[in-house]
Enzyme design. Structure first.
Site, PDB file in Angstrom:
ATOM      1  N   ARG A 102      67.413  68.690  54.787  1.00 30.32           N
ATOM      2  CA  ARG A 102      66.192  68.847  53.981  1.00 30.32           C
ATOM      3  C   ARG A 102      65.649  67.486  53.570  1.00 30.32           C
ATOM      4  O   ARG A 102      65.062  67.333  52.500  1.00 30.32           O
ATOM      5  CB  ARG A 102      66.480  69.696  52.749  1.00 30.32           C
ATOM      6  CG  ARG A 102      67.624  69.198  51.873  1.00 30.32           C
ATOM      7  CD  ARG A 102      67.712  69.991  50.593  1.00 30.32           C
ATOM      8  NE  ARG A 102      68.820  69.538  49.764  1.00 30.32           N
ATOM      9  CZ  ARG A 102      68.950  69.831  48.476  1.00 30.32           C
ATOM     10  NH1 ARG A 102      68.040  70.566  47.878  1.00 30.32           N
ATOM     11  NH2 ARG A 102      69.976  69.397  47.781  1.00 30.32           N
ATOM     12  N   GLY A 135      65.453  74.099  53.727  1.00 27.12           N
ATOM     13  CA  GLY A 135      65.001  72.716  53.739  1.00 27.12           C
ATOM     14  C   GLY A 135      64.287  72.261  52.487  1.00 27.12           C
ATOM     15  O   GLY A 135      63.863  71.110  52.405  1.00 27.12           O
ATOM     16  N   ARG A 192      76.246  56.277  56.549  1.00 25.47           N
ATOM     17  CA  ARG A 192      77.370  56.940  55.894  1.00 25.47           C
ATOM     18  C   ARG A 192      78.595  56.885  56.790  1.00 25.47           C
ATOM     19  O   ARG A 192      78.493  56.619  57.993  1.00 25.47           O
ATOM     20  CB  ARG A 192      77.031  58.421  55.640  1.00 25.47           C
ATOM     21  CG  ARG A 192      75.630  58.664  55.096  1.00 25.47           C
ATOM     22  CD  ARG A 192      75.114  60.036  55.561  1.00 25.47           C
ATOM     23  NE  ARG A 192      73.711  60.228  55.212  1.00 25.47           N
ATOM     24  CZ  ARG A 192      73.278  60.845  54.117  1.00 25.47           C
ATOM     25  NH1 ARG A 192      74.153  61.338  53.270  1.00 25.47           N
ATOM     26  NH2 ARG A 192      71.996  60.966  53.866  1.00 25.47           N
ATOM     27  N   ASP A 264      80.150  62.457  54.447  1.00 26.01           N
ATOM     28  CA  ASP A 264      78.726  62.216  54.646  1.00 26.01           C
ATOM     29  C   ASP A 264      78.042  61.753  53.362  1.00 26.01           C
ATOM     30  O   ASP A 264      76.859  61.400  53.389  1.00 26.01           O
ATOM     31  CB  ASP A 264      78.027  63.457  55.217  1.00 26.01           C
ATOM     32  CG  ASP A 264      78.269  64.701  54.396  1.00 26.01           C
ATOM     33  OD1 ASP A 264      79.436  65.126  54.293  1.00 26.01           O
ATOM     34  OD2 ASP A 264      77.297  65.261  53.842  1.00 26.01           O
TER      35      ASP A 264
END
Length: 502
Positions: A102, A135, A192, A264
């Site tokens: 999103r 999203g 990440r 993440d």
């Protein structure tokens, strides 16, 4: 991940100067995409000091064209927004493809000093990585991230920053209909551990990604060779381990609970990212958990250093083929670097704890601190309030401390503490002042955040604006802010939970 040509529905000249080095150099980790048109966008909050620091024009951001960019309805004329791809371990379980479900990376800006930052939107609509989600985002969680990230910045903790929150005029369905919103987030990058977890499985992307990350965050390492002892990738791993050890120590020092420490959500830059189910402890409790989805307590307050080390082990695994020529050598090198995490973390934590009780930055009083923590845990003492009350005790005002810890229990420890201060040549007045400079008076107390977000969801931004002012001045005592210094009532604290907002 092959790029998908999906140009923004419309462009705007309200913002300019965007670059796209990540998408240009690592296009297989991005998908060109566009935000969804917002039916009735309305600017809820704009971080004008941050905008100025980035060299952005505040009036342009507040214009209709600027708001259209900040909500994702339009893109800057020189930008091609992308959704980025990454993998990740979520609650210890590997997910091969996550990505920005999103979010949209609008592009990269350079501030007046030449520093490169990402501008990303969160909640701008579905992407190819939405995994069945809508999203979108809603007002409460986006304002939470804005509020807490700016509080963390004011506390001196490395963090992504928040530029704006724009209400979309669209209801989003969670437990019921809630008003939608989009957050504009600024980060030194959105790289990440999960980005590397995906790249290593693609193979030929790993070294270009590593070199890109090094050039962006650790450019001095580019002078090092790509192979042999002490190569740039070994030093890269060391640098990330050091920054993350320092970061989690700072979280612990202010009582911050991230809540969703997946790989993440572990950055290569060493910045805090993703303020979904985050919270701050009131009562000192290593087992404190607030996130509704952390039923097993994996990411409890006291578990955070261990989880961070686990995440860094996953990062080290992605670099094995770069750090040494053979698997056995690579594992040995990576293990040696990872084994330094505990000492690095303890050094940062102990120095911080020492400063919090007015002793030297070089920590020397382990038993003294351990006994204070045991005392605080026994009496569920307020983490933030205790250290400020200790400073007041030095000023001859014992009342605040006596309200937190019974004097009959605290007196022996206080006597030892005062003796240690005297031994280190610390006088009461200057020590109390030094403690106040490192111990915040105001943090985003959970009950105050909750009431501010509830009011904002109902259309009243007043409580949010006031709380934002308070937590971005965490060390400045003001009489009119006294209600922001107290912990939540027990009836609130015993049932309080946080939610990701997805």
């Amino acid at each position: 991940m092959a790029a998908h040509d999906s140009s923004p529905a419309r462009t705007s000249t309200a913002l300019a100067g965007f670059e796209s080095t990540f998408a240009d150099e690592l296009s297989r980790l991005t998908v060109a995409w566009q935000g969804v048109e917002a039916p009735d966008p309305r600017l809820l909050v704009l971080n004008e000091p941050l905008a100025v620091a980035l060299g952005l024009d505040v009036e342009s951001l507040r214009s209709d064209d600027g708001i259209a960019i900040l909500v994702g309805s339009a893109a800057p004329a020189d930008a091609t927004p992308v959704a980025t791809a990454y993998s990740g371990h979520q609650f210890g379980n590997y997910a091969q493809l996550l990505g920005d479900g999103r979010a949209l990376l609008i592009g990269e800006l350079r501030d007046p000093a030449g520093n490169r930052v990402d501008l990303q939107l969160k909640g701008s609509g579905p992407t190819p990585f939405s995994r069945g989600g809508d999203g979108f985002a809603v007002v409460g969680p986006m304002l939470r991230e804005y509020l807490v990230s700016e509080a963390m910045h004011a506390l001196g903790i490395p963090t992504t920053r928040s530029l704006s929150v724009v209400a979309t005029g669209r209801d989003v369905h969670r437990s019921g209909p809630e008003p939608g919103a989009v957050l504009a987030r600024v980060a030194s990058s959105h790289l990440r551990v999960g980005t590397f977890e995906l790249a290593v499985r693609v193979g030929e992307l790993l070294q270009p990604l590593a070199d890109y990350a090094i050039a962006r965050h650790y450019p001095d390492l580019l002078e090092l060779p790509v192979s042999g002892g002490g190569n740039r990738y070994v030093k890269f791993l060391e640098e990330v381990v050091e920054r993350q050890a320092a970061l989690v120590a700072r979280w612990m020092l202010v009582g911050f609970v991230h809540g969703v420490m997946n790989t993440d959500n572990t950055t290569i830059s060493g910045e805090t990212i993703d303020y979904g189910p985050c919270a701050f402890i009131d009562a000192f409790d290593p087992a404190a958990v607030f996130s509704s989805i952390d039923s097993g307590g994996r990411y409890a307050f006291g578990n955070q250093p261990g989880v961070l080390k686990w995440n860094l082990a996953r990062f080290a695994e992605t670099l094995l083929q770069l750090v040494a020529p053979t698997p056995d050598e690579a594992v040995a090198v990576a293990t040696a670097v990872l084994s330094s995490f505990d000492a690095r973390y303890k050094q940062h934590l102990n120095a911080g704890l020492s400063a919090k009780v007015g002793l030297a930055d070089t920590f020397v009083e382990h038993d003294l601190i351990d006994d204070l923590l045991a005392l605080m845990g026994e009496h569920r003492a307020d983490w933030t309030g205790t250290f400020r009350a200790l400073a007041e005790d030095l000023r001859g005002r014992p009342g605040p401390l006596d309200e937190i810890l019974p004097r009959e229990r605290s007196a022996p420890w206080i006597a030892r503490w005062r003796a240690a201060l005297a031994e280190h040549g610390r006088d009461d007045a200057s020590t109390a002042d030094a403690m106040d400079r490192v111990n915040p008076l105001y943090i985003p107390r959970n009950h105050r955040v909750d009431e501010a977000l509830r009011a904002a969801t109902d259309g009243d931004m007043g409580p949010f604006d006031e709380l934002l002012d308070v937590v971005t001045h965490p060390f400045d005592r003001r009489v009119e802010w006294v209600r922001y210094t107290t912990p939540a009532p027990e009836e609130f604290a015993s049932s309080f939970q946080t939610f990701c907002g997805t």
